[in-house]
Design a protein around this motif. Structure first.
Motif, PDB file in Angstrom:
ATOM      1  N   TRP A 234      59.705 108.907 110.013  1.00 30.90           N
ATOM      2  CA  TRP A 234      59.350 110.299 110.303  1.00 30.90           C
ATOM      3  C   TRP A 234      57.855 110.455 110.566  1.00 30.90           C
ATOM      4  CZ3 TRP A 234      62.639 112.128 105.573  1.00 30.90           C
ATOM      5  CH2 TRP A 234      63.993 112.180 105.946  1.00 30.90           C
ATOM      6  N   VAL A 235      57.039 109.760 109.793  1.00 33.38           N
ATOM      7  CA  VAL A 235      55.594 109.839 109.996  1.00 33.38           C
ATOM      8  C   VAL A 235      55.237 109.344 111.399  1.00 33.38           C
ATOM      9  CG1 VAL A 235      53.357 108.898 109.288  1.00 33.38           C
ATOM     10  CG2 VAL A 235      54.972 109.700 107.551  1.00 33.38           C
ATOM     11  N   HIS A 236      55.795 108.210 111.786  1.00 33.91           N
ATOM     12  CA  HIS A 236      55.527 107.690 113.137  1.00 33.91           C
ATOM     13  C   HIS A 236      56.032 108.655 114.203  1.00 33.91           C
ATOM     14  CE1 HIS A 236      53.759 103.773 112.400  1.00 33.91           C
ATOM     15  NE2 HIS A 236      54.663 103.522 111.459  1.00 33.91           N
ATOM     16  N   LYS A 237      57.224 109.199 114.003  1.00 33.43           N
ATOM     17  CA  LYS A 237      57.812 110.092 115.001  1.00 33.43           C
ATOM     18  C   LYS A 237      56.921 111.309 115.261  1.00 33.43           C
ATOM     19  CE  LYS A 237      61.799 113.128 115.831  1.00 33.43           C
ATOM     20  NZ  LYS A 237      63.140 113.570 115.357  1.00 33.43           N
ATOM     21  N   TYR A 238      56.438 111.928 114.200  1.00 34.17           N
ATOM     22  CA  TYR A 238      55.746 113.207 114.363  1.00 34.17           C
ATOM     23  C   TYR A 238      54.233 113.078 114.535  1.00 34.17           C
ATOM     24  CZ  TYR A 238      60.210 115.307 113.108  1.00 34.17           C
ATOM     25  OH  TYR A 238      61.534 115.676 113.110  1.00 34.17           O
ATOM     26  N   PHE A 239      53.634 111.957 114.106  1.00 36.98           N
ATOM     27  CA  PHE A 239      52.171 111.841 114.155  1.00 36.98           C
ATOM     28  C   PHE A 239      51.655 110.867 115.219  1.00 36.98           C
ATOM     29  CE2 PHE A 239      52.474 113.768 109.936  1.00 36.98           C
ATOM     30  CZ  PHE A 239      51.349 114.571 109.888  1.00 36.98           C
ATOM     31  N   ASP A 240      52.468 109.902 115.644  1.00 39.20           N
ATOM     32  CA  ASP A 240      51.954 108.830 116.492  1.00 39.20           C
ATOM     33  C   ASP A 240      51.280 109.329 117.768  1.00 39.20           C
ATOM     34  OD1 ASP A 240      52.390 106.645 114.942  1.00 39.20           O
ATOM     35  OD2 ASP A 240      54.200 105.947 115.975  1.00 39.20           O
ATOM     36  N   GLU A 241      51.831 110.357 118.397  1.00 37.96           N
ATOM     37  CA  GLU A 241      51.306 110.752 119.708  1.00 37.96           C
ATOM     38  C   GLU A 241      50.133 111.732 119.632  1.00 37.96           C
ATOM     39  OE1 GLU A 241      54.442 112.421 121.994  1.00 37.96           O
ATOM     40  OE2 GLU A 241      54.628 114.234 120.781  1.00 37.96           O
ATOM     41  N   ILE A 242      49.682 112.074 118.430  1.00 37.46           N
ATOM     42  CA  ILE A 242      48.484 112.911 118.299  1.00 37.46           C
ATOM     43  C   ILE A 242      47.271 112.023 118.572  1.00 37.46           C
ATOM     44  CG2 ILE A 242      47.130 114.370 116.764  1.00 37.46           C
ATOM     45  CD1 ILE A 242      49.720 114.935 115.217  1.00 37.46           C
ATOM     46  N   GLU A 243      46.432 112.434 119.490  1.00 34.86           N
ATOM     47  CA  GLU A 243      45.353 111.575 119.964  1.00 34.86           C
ATOM     48  C   GLU A 243      44.232 111.417 118.941  1.00 34.86           C
ATOM     49  OE1 GLU A 243      43.868 112.742 123.738  1.00 34.86           O
ATOM     50  OE2 GLU A 243      45.816 112.610 124.747  1.00 34.86           O
ATOM     51  N   ARG A 244      43.696 110.210 118.916  1.00 33.83           N
ATOM     52  CA  ARG A 244      42.542 109.896 118.076  1.00 33.83           C
ATOM     53  C   ARG A 244      41.329 110.688 118.565  1.00 33.83           C
ATOM     54  NH1 ARG A 244      41.655 105.013 115.234  1.00 33.83           N
ATOM     55  NH2 ARG A 244      39.479 104.751 114.561  1.00 33.83           N
ATOM     56  N   GLY A 245      40.449 111.033 117.662  1.00 33.85           N
ATOM     57  CA  GLY A 245      39.239 111.752 118.023  1.00 33.85           C
ATOM     58  C   GLY A 245      38.036 110.829 118.085  1.00 33.85           C
ATOM     59  N   PRO A 246      36.844 111.400 118.337  1.00 41.56           N
ATOM     60  CA  PRO A 246      35.629 110.583 118.345  1.00 41.56           C
ATOM     61  C   PRO A 246      35.373 109.975 116.971  1.00 41.56           C
ATOM     62  CG  PRO A 246      35.093 112.920 118.362  1.00 41.56           C
ATOM     63  CD  PRO A 246      36.571 112.827 118.574  1.00 41.56           C
ATOM     64  N   GLU A 247      34.672 108.873 116.949  1.00 41.77           N
ATOM     65  CA  GLU A 247      34.362 108.220 115.679  1.00 41.77           C
ATOM     66  C   GLU A 247      33.472 109.120 114.826  1.00 41.77           C
ATOM     67  OE1 GLU A 247      35.764 105.444 114.481  1.00 41.77           O
ATOM     68  OE2 GLU A 247      36.975 105.683 116.309  1.00 41.77           O
ATOM     69  N   ILE A 248      33.712 109.127 113.534  1.00 41.01           N
ATOM     70  CA  ILE A 248      32.967 109.985 112.606  1.00 41.01           C
ATOM     71  C   ILE A 248      32.309 109.100 111.562  1.00 41.01           C
ATOM     72  CG2 ILE A 248      33.174 111.793 110.861  1.00 41.01           C
ATOM     73  CD1 ILE A 248      35.559 112.864 112.502  1.00 41.01           C
ATOM     74  N   LYS A 249      31.006 109.216 111.457  1.00 35.54           N
ATOM     75  CA  LYS A 249      30.265 108.407 110.496  1.00 35.54           C
ATOM     76  C   LYS A 249      30.131 109.144 109.175  1.00 35.54           C
ATOM     77  CE  LYS A 249      27.436 105.985 113.962  1.00 35.54           C
ATOM     78  NZ  LYS A 249      26.051 105.710 114.429  1.00 35.54           N
ATOM     79  N   ASP A 250      30.137 108.378 108.095  1.00 37.08           N
ATOM     80  CA  ASP A 250      29.888 108.970 106.781  1.00 37.08           C
ATOM     81  C   ASP A 250      28.461 109.479 106.713  1.00 37.08           C
ATOM     82  OD1 ASP A 250      32.425 108.461 105.854  1.00 37.08           O
ATOM     83  OD2 ASP A 250      31.887 106.594 104.836  1.00 37.08           O
ATOM     84  N   LEU A 251      28.264 110.562 105.965  1.00 39.82           N
ATOM     85  CA  LEU A 251      26.918 111.076 105.750  1.00 39.82           C
ATOM     86  C   LEU A 251      26.201 110.230 104.703  1.00 39.82           C
ATOM     87  CD1 LEU A 251      27.534 114.940 105.655  1.00 39.82           C
ATOM     88  CD2 LEU A 251      26.736 113.560 107.569  1.00 39.82           C
ATOM     89  N   GLU A 252      24.906 110.082 104.883  1.00 37.42           N
ATOM     90  CA  GLU A 252      24.097 109.356 103.900  1.00 37.42           C
ATOM     91  C   GLU A 252      23.973 110.184 102.623  1.00 37.42           C
ATOM     92  OE1 GLU A 252      22.737 106.296 104.163  1.00 37.42           O
ATOM     93  OE2 GLU A 252      23.736 106.065 106.107  1.00 37.42           O
TER      94      GLU A 252
END
Length: 941
Positions: A234-252
């Motif tokens: 179910w997780v793969h079915k409903y979430f797989d096609e949602i596109e990845r976003g830009p990379e996000i860096k952790d804050l210092e």
């Protein structure tokens, strides 16, 4: 926060790649994680003890990721994501939750993350995965100008309720602006400013969402009773096609250092007592010094053995309570010491007493016995934190997000246990001794002289009350939007998967020779026992002339025994890793608490001492008096406390004891003697009117053996309980107003006497109320006042459960400048309810009432409350099952008849606590005559 009274400080887990088992003694929390290709992290935790599953999304974005001038966006988003999505439609998760019997879709926002969560019956898991995916990938197009305009009003109402319209509400605003420099992400408040919220544009909102609400910045957590392989599909079915976003860096990390000590004061419109808060720069979450700082804070301020308690409360009698805590976040932290002083106490004297305490601490350090005492509670605290499937997920997630190590679920307890007395002194010297801090003095209006010397006036933005100031919007406006493409039809709601079998716990009971009843449930999920010794009586056994006796009795019973001083008693309890509380209410006196199962017998020995061997300490009695008088003074500035106290007078009549504040009045408290307290104790406690309730990892035999000493030593006697009159509806409605000049909200308490919880129609009446105001976002009151008009942050209605006739109540806080409009709308909704309740309303109500039973017994607290209801109201052991049958039998006509019988808007008390100068006169237009001003000179009691 989206919902009222939902303060969730835990986070959700992100781990990658393996299955782990973390163990404390024989207890384990197993979890498995995997990543989707788009970056979504998923954590599974299986727990089959109850037929429920918790599903949650956590976005690694909080107020720290905002920009100055656009504050409050993270929290605003928490609200927006519940409203609608492309495939769930309007009402989104809230409508779904009502149908499937969920705990209520909810969320919270902190400086560093936002989470969304709900516990549902296990058969609804696929529905929840579908809904959460819709929130993440198919949401932003549904946010339109009218939607944004309405939710701005809701969030601003929340700010007024939590900050602007309550005593000391601006404390953190003043501290954070002066502790963290401008530009630091903790300089502003999570909830933002009214101005920033108003200025937010639709494009601002979309940009924020597209930057942060992407799979690679979000964690999905599923915990409870489910099949892992099926859930993965179910997780793969409903979430797989949602596109990845830009990379996000952790804050210092961004710890702060103060160049000088800052002292600021604020004249608080609502505060009736002066409050001093000292704040030192501290460390971020899970810093190596955070563990010793936690123990330092606990030792200095928590409990009767604490040096600050001994000096400020006992010796100097400056306050009734001192609190100290190490508030840590992802990037920095702050160590805070807070003292709400007694009436007219100069805060310089409070600060001087704190400094004296620190000097003594520098000489003596922390004794080993106190280190042991503080550490003993850690094991109990750990088990309490994982008593629900949602709690287990929260606890695991906390470590991964902030400690970057899920295995910290084992390490934190060990880190705390490894702290030495030398560590405690080291962190004191490193973070407190001779270090700069921020000192805030919050004092009542016109009492600036109580603030610390040389304090500067704090900058606090106070909202002006302006009629017609809020922008208009049409929440019902239909708006078209472009739909997000998908590889399958997401508009089709997934089906239920199976039917959860409701596991009603097996209840056992017994009777002691003294006449005391015993009821229990054995549950071995965690090695804890929760207990409650419930004794009939409480406030009902008082007279108006002696109001407050039962409260004072409850207070003095924890202030030592004939064999132990207050400090010695507290130490004995804490060394067992236990908690014991004594509480007085309208109908009973209760000794309750929890303990590790292995320490149950020793804990009961202490309960026996508390119950049968009070200390009757004259000094403690005088302290309790002073503390109670201070609490009564404090309540005079709290609009919500005022509403509660004034409503009781209207419902029960000013001559009945139930109309009195449970604390008593200043006059009755001042006049009470220790001898009267002893007489009240001797006359009104008997095992023949007592029941011992227990739930947890303990058998019936061991439960009974543990309380044999109490039963054998407690002499039985018959008690006379007063007859309680049948409180009557008013002949006609009347409006009452209590003036709080400058109030930013008007607090509503509308209602009338209704029925007893023993009445066979009590539960059907609760069922009737679900769609009116008891069902949160499924209710008409919420939908129309919050979702339709943006008048309030929240509104609810409920029947108060009592053995006597309790009231039906509608409560809310609305923005001041629409007080009349909101009251009129509430009246009209209630008036129309009986005639407009229909078959669809009944279907949603029945679905929720029956399906939500799957969650009825999940925690020890829920099980204990079930025993309490059986004991108090004479319900059958299987009353939950019988209620299911009763719900199934109810018809639309039954609900309409119940509404007519118990909810009559033309025979109610309408109480409003707010700004009389701008709001009271208009309320005459409700049609119930000229409002009565309760705190005018001629009407004050």
């Amino acid at each position: 926060m989206k919902k009222i009274n939902s303060i969730i400080m835990f986070l959700f887990l992100l781990i990658s790649g393996h299955t782990f088992s973390q163990k404390t003694e024989n207890f384990s929390v197993d979890f498995e994680t995997f990543n989707l290709e788009n970056g979504l992290k998923v954590i599974f935790h299986q727990d089959t003890s109850d037929p429920v599953v918790a599903v949650a999304l956590t976005a690694h974005v909080g107020s720290a990721r905002e920009k100055e001038g656009r504050t409050g966006f993270a929290h605003l988003f928490e609200h927006l994501l519940f409203l609608e999505s492309e495939n769930l439609g309007k009402g989104g998760l809230d409508k779904l939750s009502a149908r499937i019997g969920g705990s209520g879709a909810n969320g919270s926002t902190s400086r560093d993350r936002t989470n969304y969560f709900q516990t549902v019956p296990k058969d609804a898991l696929e529905k929840m995965i579908w809904a959460e995916a819709d929130k993440l990938g198919f949401f932003i197009n549904t946010v339109t100008e009218p939607v944004l305009a309405k939710e701005k009003q809701v969030v601003k109402n929340e700010k007024r309720q939590r900050v602007d319209n309550r005593p000391y509400g601006h404390t953190f605003y003043v501290i954070d602006r002066n502790l963290y420099p401008q530009g630091h992400p903790y300089n502003w408040q999570v909830i933002g400013s009214l101005e920033d919220l108003q200025n937010a544009t639709l494009q601002d909102v979309k940009d924020f969402y597209n930057q942060w609400y992407v799979p690679n910045n979000v964690i999905l957590t599923i915990s409870g009773d489910f099949d892992k392989e099926q859930a993965k599909e179910w997780v793969h079915k409903y979430f797989d096609e949602i596109e990845r976003g830009p990379e996000i860096k952790d804050l210092e990390k961004q710890p702060v250092k103060l160049e000088k000590t800052k002292s600021l004061y604020h004249e608080d419109n609502f505060a009736k007592l002066p409050e001093l808060t000292l704040t030192w720069p501290s460390v971020y979450s899970y810093h190596e010094d955070s563990f010793a700082l936690e123990i330092l804070s606990n030792y200095l301020a928590d409990g009767k053995n604490a040096p600050l308690y001994k000096h400020l409360v006992k010796e100097k009698q400056l306050t009734s309570n001192v609190s100290m805590f190490n508030y840590t976040s992802e990037l920095a932290g702050q160590l805070m010491l807070q003292v709400r002083a007694y009436d007219n106490k100069d805060l310089d004297s409070v600060k001087y007493a704190i400094e004296e305490t620190f000097v003594e601490f520098e000489k003596n350090g922390i004794p080993e016995k106190d280190l042991k005492r503080i550490k003993a509670g850690l094991e109990t605290g750990f088990y309490n934190s994982i008593s629900s499937v949602l709690g287990k997920g929260f606890q695991l997630a906390q470590y991964e997000i902030f400690a970057k190590d899920p295995n910290f679920i084992n390490k934190e307890v060990h880190k705390l246990l490894e702290v030495t007395a030398e560590d405690v002194m080291r962190v004191y010297e490193k973070y407190i001794k001779d270090k700069n801090y921020v000192a805030t003095s919050f004092v009542p209006k016109g009492m600036q002289d109580l603030a610390l010397e040389n304090s500067e006036k704090a900058e606090v933005v106070e909202e002006e009350i302006v009629e017609g100031a809020e922008e208009e919007f049409d929440a019902s406006q239909e708006v078209s939007y472009e739909r997000t493409p998908s590889s399958f039809d997401r508009t089709i709601e997934p089906p239920y998967q199976g039917k959860p079998e409701i596991k009603v716990p097996e209840i056992w009971d017994a009777r002691m020779p003294s006449g005391m009843k015993v009821m229990g449930i054995t549950n071995n999920e965690v090695p804890l026992v929760q207990f409650s010794l419930e004794m009939r009586g409480g406030q009902l056994l008082e007279t108006p002339e002696k109001a407050g006796l039962s409260n004072m009795l409850a207070e003095i019973m924890t202030r030592g025994t004939s064999r132990k001083t207050p400090a010695e008693l507290e130490e004995a309890i804490e060394l067992l890793g236990a908690s014991i509380y004594v509480n007085a209410s309208e109908e009973k006196l209760t000794i309750s608490g929890n303990t590790l199962a292995k320490n149950y017998a020793e804990t009961m020995d202490l309960v026996k001492e508390i119950l049968l061997e009070p200390r009757w300490d004259k000094e403690e009695f005088n302290l309790i008096k002073q503390e109670t008088l201070s609490r009564l003074q404090e309540e005079k500035g709290d609009p919500n406390a005022i509403a509660q106290n004034e409503f009781k007078k209207l419902i029960y009549g000013e001559d009945h004891i139930l109309s009195y504040n449970e604390l008593g009045t200043p006059e009755t408290v001042e006049a009470l003697s220790l001898k009267e307290l002893k007489n009240f104790y001797e006359d009104n406690l008997s095992p023949m009117a007592a029941t011992f309730l227990t739930v947890g990892a303990i058998s019936k035999e061991k439960t009974v053996n543990g309380i044999k000493g109490i039963s054998a030593s407690w002499a039985p006697k018959n008690l006379d309980f007063p007859e309680i009159p049948d409180f009557k509806l008013p002949e006609e409605s009347k409006v009452y107003f209590y003036d709080v000049p400058g109030a930013k909200q008007s607090v509503f308490a509308f209602g009338a006497p209704a029925l007893s919880a023993k009445n066979e129609e009590f539960y059907p009446a609760e069922v009737m109320n679900y769609r009116l105001g008891g069902g949160s976002f499924a209710s008409r009151l919420t939908q129309e006042l919050r979702e339709g008009k943006g008048y309030t942050y929240g509104i609810r209605s409920h029947f108060m459960d009592r053995t006597y006739i309790g009231p039906f109540m509608i409560t809310s806080g609305v923005r001041t400048n629409i007080t009349y409009e909101a009251a009129e709308l509430v009246r009209d909704i209630v008036k129309d309810y009986s005639s407009t309740f229909n078959a669809e309303d009944l279907e949603v109500t029945k679905s929720y009432m029956i399906k939500s039973n799957a969650r009825k017994f999940e925690t020890l607290g829920a099980k204990l409350n079930m025993l309490r209801e059986i004991n108090d109201y004479g319900y059958d052991f299987d009353y939950v099952k019988k209620r299911e049958e009763r719900v199934g039998e109810l018809s639309v006509l039954d609900i309409q008849d119940l509404a007519k019988k118990y909810v009559d808007p033309d025979r109610m008390f309408y109480l409003i606590v707010g700004d009389a100068e701008t709001q009271m006169d208009k309320l005459e237009e409700l049609g119930y005559g000229k409002p009565v001003l309760l705190n005018s000179e001629e009407n004050e009691k």
